[in-house]
Design a protein around this motif. Sequence first.
Motif, short mmCIF file in Angstrom:
data_model
loop_
_atom_site.label_atom_id
_atom_site.label_comp_id
_atom_site.label_asym_id
_atom_site.label_seq_id
_atom_site.Cartn_x
_atom_site.Cartn_y
_atom_site.Cartn_z
N GLY A 5 9.12 -2.75 3.30
CA GLY A 5 8.63 -3.87 2.50
C GLY A 5 7.88 -4.88 3.33
O GLY A 5 6.80 -5.35 2.95
N ARG A 6 8.43 -5.22 4.50
CA ARG A 6 7.75 -6.16 5.41
C ARG A 6 6.42 -5.59 5.87
O ARG A 6 5.40 -6.29 5.90
CB ARG A 6 8.65 -6.46 6.60
N ALA A 7 6.40 -4.30 6.21
CA ALA A 7 5.19 -3.67 6.72
C ALA A 7 4.09 -3.62 5.65
O ALA A 7 2.91 -3.87 5.93
CB ALA A 7 5.50 -2.26 7.23
N LEU A 8 4.46 -3.29 4.41
CA LEU A 8 3.48 -3.25 3.33
C LEU A 8 2.92 -4.64 3.05
O LEU A 8 1.71 -4.81 2.84
CB LEU A 8 4.11 -2.65 2.08
N GLN A 9 3.77 -5.64 3.06
CA GLN A 9 3.32 -7.01 2.85
C GLN A 9 2.37 -7.45 3.95
O GLN A 9 1.46 -8.26 3.71
CB GLN A 9 4.52 -7.96 2.78
N SER A 10 2.56 -6.91 5.15
CA SER A 10 1.72 -7.29 6.30
C SER A 10 0.41 -6.50 6.34
O SER A 10 -0.41 -6.73 7.24
CB SER A 10 2.50 -7.07 7.60
N GLY A 11 0.22 -5.57 5.43
CA GLY A 11 -1.05 -4.88 5.33
C GLY A 11 -1.26 -3.72 6.28
O GLY A 11 -2.41 -3.34 6.56
N TYR A 12 -0.18 -3.10 6.74
CA TYR A 12 -0.33 -1.94 7.63
C TYR A 12 -0.81 -0.72 6.83
O TYR A 12 -0.48 -0.55 5.66
CB TYR A 12 0.99 -1.62 8.33
N SER A 69 0.39 4.15 4.06
CA SER A 69 0.95 3.09 3.22
C SER A 69 0.80 3.42 1.74
O SER A 69 1.68 3.11 0.93
CB SER A 69 0.28 1.76 3.53
N GLN A 70 -0.30 4.10 1.39
CA GLN A 70 -0.51 4.46 -0.01
C GLN A 70 0.60 5.40 -0.51
O GLN A 70 0.94 5.39 -1.69
CB GLN A 70 -1.86 5.14 -0.21
N THR A 71 1.14 6.21 0.40
CA THR A 71 2.23 7.12 0.03
C THR A 71 3.45 6.32 -0.40
O THR A 71 4.05 6.60 -1.45
CB THR A 71 2.58 8.04 1.21
N LEU A 72 3.83 5.34 0.39
CA LEU A 72 5.00 4.53 0.07
C LEU A 72 4.78 3.74 -1.22
O LEU A 72 5.72 3.52 -1.99
CB LEU A 72 5.32 3.59 1.23
N GLU A 73 3.55 3.34 -1.47
CA GLU A 73 3.25 2.62 -2.71
C GLU A 73 3.35 3.55 -3.92
O GLU A 73 3.84 3.16 -4.98
CB GLU A 73 1.86 1.99 -2.63
N LYS A 74 2.92 4.79 -3.76
CA LYS A 74 2.92 5.73 -4.89
C LYS A 74 4.31 6.22 -5.27
O LYS A 74 4.55 6.55 -6.43
CB LYS A 74 2.03 6.94 -4.56
N ILE A 75 5.23 6.26 -4.31
CA ILE A 75 6.56 6.80 -4.63
C ILE A 75 7.53 5.73 -5.12
O ILE A 75 8.70 6.00 -5.34
CB ILE A 75 7.16 7.57 -3.43
N ASP A 76 7.03 4.51 -5.30
CA ASP A 76 7.78 3.44 -5.94
C ASP A 76 9.10 3.14 -5.22
O ASP A 76 10.19 3.47 -5.70
CB ASP A 76 8.05 3.79 -7.41
#
Length: 255
Positions: free
Chosen positions: A83-90, A169-176
């Motif tokens: 969650g922290r990594a996605l918020q930071s734009g990695y 990162s798109q993978t983690l976003e797609k798997i909810d």
Amino acid sequence: MRFESLGRIVIVIPTYDEVDNIAEAVARLRAAVPEADVLIVDDNSPDGTGAVADRLAAEDGQVDVLHRHGKEGLGAAYLAGFGRALQSGYDVIGEMDADGSHQPEELPQLLEALGDADLVIGSRWIPGGSIVNWSRGREAMSRGGNLYVRALLGIDVYDATSGFRVFRSQTLEKIDLATVRSAGYVFQTDLVARTLDAGLVVREVPIEFVERVRGESKMSPRVALESLRRITGWGLRHRSSRLREAVRPLRGSRP
């Protein structure tokens, strides 16, 4: 930089009582892939791991620390880090153990394989993979567990329980990730299955897994059996859902 095309990279390292290992793990990782940032997620380790992590962050601007209130399971720690990594734009988010079992020097081969994949797993159980200093019992438990996972879930992944991996990162976003409830070691298998269910590409590359030299392993037969129990329940529900989906169109086509 070797991996400039992948964008910004961060490796998440969860810690609980790894005071003797974390500094070396971070140093090796930073040397192996200098462009990668490091996010240490410490579960309020009573041995002072968090304080060592803070020192490493103060000395190196590419190291960050997320302090959590207590030990809630490996999956929960990774979810917080992701969650922290996605918020930071990695753009690329990886996993690695702090105890030295994962060799940071092998991280480049995982990142290279990400060129045509959505998730790359460092695998012990494909040709070229190996383990060092494991008992026969532990090897049998891991091999057997992964065979069970493959059979139950019907996935073509040989080391679904490996914790050395990199995601886009798109993978983690797609798997909810918001719907993930796996807190323990079953978390690793859960994310592999979700990635495949989303129609994404999973690759495995061989790694050498080395049993820790310092500190105590968090894995035990009890933890492994609990993970298999959860996988069984989840897997049976997963298969039942697939069966219902397959039968529904047939029912709808009846005159």
